[in-house]
Design an enzyme around this catalytic site. Structure first.
Site, PDB file in Angstrom:
ATOM      1  N   LYS A  22       0.831  -1.203   0.000  1.00 42.79           N
ATOM      2  CA  LYS A  22       0.000   0.000   0.000  1.00 42.79           C
ATOM      3  C   LYS A  22       0.869   1.258   0.000  1.00 42.79           C
ATOM      4  CE  LYS A  22      -2.590   0.982   3.844  1.00 42.79           C
ATOM      5  NZ  LYS A  22      -2.500   2.378   4.271  1.00 42.79           N
ATOM      6  N   SER A 168       7.709  10.164  11.219  1.00 40.39           N
ATOM      7  CA  SER A 168       6.560   9.920  10.339  1.00 40.39           C
ATOM      8  C   SER A 168       6.997   9.943   8.887  1.00 40.39           C
ATOM      9  CB  SER A 168       5.477  10.976  10.575  1.00 40.39           C
ATOM     10  OG  SER A 168       4.530  10.919   9.516  1.00 40.39           O
ATOM     11  N   ASP A 316       2.773  -0.420  12.041  1.00 38.17           N
ATOM     12  CA  ASP A 316       1.465  -0.939  11.629  1.00 38.17           C
ATOM     13  C   ASP A 316       1.258  -2.387  12.060  1.00 38.17           C
ATOM     14  OD1 ASP A 316       0.834   1.482  10.463  1.00 38.17           O
ATOM     15  OD2 ASP A 316       1.623   0.915   8.510  1.00 38.17           O
ATOM     16  N   LYS A 343      -3.647   6.760  14.991  1.00 33.82           N
ATOM     17  CA  LYS A 343      -3.831   6.025  13.727  1.00 33.82           C
ATOM     18  C   LYS A 343      -5.324   5.995  13.380  1.00 33.82           C
ATOM     19  CE  LYS A 343       0.520   5.173  13.003  1.00 33.82           C
ATOM     20  NZ  LYS A 343       1.206   5.812  11.878  1.00 33.82           N
TER      21      LYS A 343
HETATM   22  C1  S3P Z   1       2.809   5.207   6.113  1.00 27.23           C
HETATM   23  C2  S3P Z   1       3.495   5.607   7.216  1.00 27.23           C
HETATM   24  C3  S3P Z   1       3.077   5.290   8.591  1.00 27.23           C
HETATM   25  C4  S3P Z   1       2.096   4.130   8.627  1.00 27.23           C
HETATM   26  C5  S3P Z   1       1.020   4.266   7.600  1.00 27.23           C
HETATM   27  C6  S3P Z   1       1.607   4.352   6.207  1.00 27.23           C
HETATM   28  C7  S3P Z   1       3.291   5.627   4.795  1.00 27.23           C
HETATM   29  O1  S3P Z   1       2.451   6.427   9.141  1.00 27.23           O
HETATM   30  O2  S3P Z   1       1.521   4.010   9.907  1.00 27.23           O
HETATM   31  O3  S3P Z   1       0.154   3.155   7.657  1.00 27.23           O
HETATM   32  O4  S3P Z   1       2.874   5.057   3.777  1.00 27.23           O
HETATM   33  O5  S3P Z   1       4.115   6.552   4.753  1.00 27.23           O
HETATM   34  P1  S3P Z   1       3.339   7.597   9.808  1.00 27.23           P
HETATM   35  O6  S3P Z   1       4.413   7.870   8.875  1.00 27.23           O
HETATM   36  O7  S3P Z   1       2.473   8.791   9.969  1.00 27.23           O
HETATM   37  O8  S3P Z   1       3.777   7.011  11.112  1.00 27.23           O
END
Ligand code: S3P
Length: 435
Positions: A22, A168, A316, A343
Site C-alpha cells: 500500500k 513519520s 502498523d 492512527k
Molecule cells: C505510512 C506511514 C506510517 C504508517 C502508515 C503508512 C506511509 O504512518 O503508519 O500506515 O505510507 O508513509 P506515519 O508515517 O504517519 O507514522
C-alpha cells in the site's frame, strides 16, 4: 457495518501471495502522475486507501489510467505542472497517507484545493504536515489541527530545512514531494529513520537525493519516468506470519514480499520471541525495493521488549504483535508507541479493551502496552472500531482460540478493505490445509 464469525484454527500450514504494498503504491501513483512522460505500475495495491489517492489525483487532472496486464499507466507534465484546482472537495476517505502526501503535492502546484476524509481521518493530526508546508510558502490551513485541510499552492515553493518532532514517513514524504517544486534544497531530519519508499523511488527516477542516517536532502531537478512492479505488502502478510508464529509447528510461506528495512521490524520481533523466520532474498523490484520470500514457523514463544527505536519499523504491525504476545511466556512490553493513539483509531485503547475481552492480561501505558502471557484466549465479540488493522488483528486472535471453545465475532470486519480487501478469502485458503 458487517460482522464476521471467526472460529479457532486447527492447523495453519500454507503459502500465500499477498497483494501489492500500500505505501509503495501511493508513492508510485503520485510520482508517476507528476513526472514528465509515461510511467507504469504493476501489482498495484487493491486497497481502498490507494483507490482514494488515484481518485484525488484524477480529480486534479492527474492522468491515472488502467493499462494492460492489470498495470496502470501514469502521465505527468513535471512537478508543479501536472495538477490543477479540482471542482469539489477531495475525498481522502480513511487514508492518512493520501491526505498527507497529497497535501505536499498540491502545495507545490498553482491551485486551490480542500482535502477531507471520513470521521476517523478528521480526527487525525494534520498540523504536523501543514506547518512545514506553510514554511515552504504554501497557504495551508487546518480546522483545529485536523481536516479539512485547505491548500493554496504555488509552483514556486522555498526549500527549507525541517526537523520532524515525530518519526513519520508520511510527513517526511509530504515535505519531499513539495520540495520537488522548491527553488533550492529541502532537508528533512527524522528523530528515527522511517520507511524510505519515497526516497528510493525518487532516486530511481534520477533525483538528486542524499540520505545520511535520518537526514535527507533533496535538490530539485529533472526526473525520468519509471516502471515498477510493486512487491507484496509485508504489513498485510504480517497477520498471517503472526498467526503461524503463535503455535509450534504452524507455518506460513509468503512469496514476493517487500523487505524494505523500514518495514521488517515484525520479523525482528517474531525472531526475538523465538519463532523460526526464514528470509529468502529475491531480485530487487525494478532495482528500487528489496523483496523476497518469507517462511515463519511457530515455536514456544517468550515475551520481548519492543524498544521505542524499533517502533517505526513495525508501527502498523503492533496490533498483530500484541495478539501474539498473549501466547508468549512472560512479559511483552511495547513502549515509545504513542503514535498508535493517532492512527485509524486509538489503537492502544482499542487493543487494551479487546485483548481483555479475549481474557488476556494487559496494562495500558500512555505510549504502549504491557502484556503477560501465555493465556488461553476465550471467544469474544470484538470491535474493529472502523480500523482495518484491528479487524485483522482480532481475526488472528479469534483463530488462536481453541476450536472447541467457540467462535468470536468481529464487528466492522468489512474495514479490512482499507488495506486488504481479500484478507478473509486468503485466510480461508490458508486454513484449508497444506498446499
Ligand atoms: C505510512 C506511514 C506510517 C504508517 C502508515 C503508512 C506511509 O504512518 O503508519 O500506515 O505510507 O508513509 P506515519 O508515517 O504517519 O507514522
Amino acid at each position: 457495518m458487517s460482522s464476521r464469525h471467526v472460529a479457532g484454527a486447527t492447523v495453519v500450514d500454507g503459502s500465500i501471495t499477498v497483494p501489492g504494498d500500500k505505501s509503495i503504491s501511493h508513492r508510485a501513483l503520485i510520482l508517476g502522475a507528476l513526472i514528465r512522460g509515461r510511467s507504469y505500475v504493476g501489482n498495484l495495491s487493491p486497497a481502498a486507501d490507494v483507490a482514494a489517492t488515484a481518485a484525488v489525483l484524477r480529480a486534479c487532472g492527474g492522468a491515472v489510467r488502467p493499462f494492460d496486464d492489470g498495470r496502470v499507466s501514469l502521465d505527468g507534465a513535471g512537478p508543479g505542472r501536472s495538477l490543477r484546482s479540482p471542482d469539489g472537495t477531495l475525498d481522502c476517505a480513511n487514508s492518512g497517507t493520501t491526505m498527507r502526501l497529497m497535501a505536499g503535492v498540491l502545495s507545490g502546484h498553482d491551485l486551490k484545493a480542500t482535502l477531507d476524509g471520513d470521521a476517523s481521518l478528521r480526527r487525525r493530526p494534520m498540523e504536523r504536515v501543514a506547518a512545514p508546508l506553510r514554511a515552504m510558502g504554501a497557504g495551508v490551513s487546518t480546522q483545529d489541527g485536523c481536516a479539512p485541510v485547505r491548500i493554496a499552492g504555488t509552483a514556486q515553493l522555498r526549500g527549507v530545512e525541517h526537523r520532524l518532532e515525530v518519526a513519520s514517513a508520511q510527513v517526511k514524504s509530504a515535505i519531499l514531494l513539495a520540495g520537488l517544486s522548491a527553488d533550492g534544497p529541502t532537508v528533512v531530519h527524522e528523530p528515527l529513520p522511517t520507511r524510505d519508499h519515497t526516497e528510493r523511488l525518487l532516486r530511481a527516477c534520477g533525483a538528486d537525493l542524499a540520505a545520511d542516517g535520518a537526514s535527507i536532502t533533496l535538490r530539485p531537478g529533472p526526473l525520468d519516468p519509471f516502471g515498477l512492479a510493486v512487491p507484496g505488502d509485508i504489513s498485510s502478510a504480517a497477520f498471517f506470519l503472526a498467526l503461524a508464529a503463535a503455535r509450534p509447528g504452524w507455518r506460513v510461506r509468503c512469496h514476493g514480499v517487500g523487505l524494505n528495512a523500514g518495514r521488517t521490524g515484525i520479523l525482528d520481533v517474531l525472531i526475538a520471541m523465538g519463532a523460526e523466520v526464514e528470509v529468502e532474498d529475491g531480485p530487487m523490484a525494478a532495482e528500487v525495493e528489496p523483496q523476497g520470500n518469507l517462511t515463519v514457523t511457530g515455536a514456544p514463544l517468550h515475551g520481548v521488549t519492543v524498544d521505542p527505536s524499533l517502533v517505526p519499523r513495525c508501527v502498523d504491525e503492533l496490533p498483530a504483535i500484541a495478539v501474539v504476545a498473549t501466547q508468549a511466556e512472560g512479559r511483552t512490553e511495547i513502549r515509545g508507541a504513542a503514535e498508535l493513539r493517532h492512527k485509524e483509531s486509538d489503537r492502544i485503547g482499542a487493543l487494551v479493551t479487546g485483548l481483555r475481552d479475549l481474557g488476556a492480561t494487559v496494562d495500558e501505558l500512555p505510549d504502549g502496552l504491557v502484556i503477560d502471557g501465555p493465556v488461553r484466549l476465550r471467544p469474544a465479540r470484538l470491535d474493529a472500531a472502523g480500523d482495518h488493522r484491528l479487524a485483522m488483528a482480532w481475526t488472528v486472535a479469534a483463530a488462536l482460540v481453541a476450536p472447541d471453545d467457540g467462535e468470536s465475532v468481529i464487528e466492522g470486519a468489512d474495514s479490512v478493505a482499507v488495506s486488504y480487501p481479500g484478507f478473509f478469502d486468503d485466510l480461508a485458503r490458508l486454513l484449508s490445509g497444506p498446499r
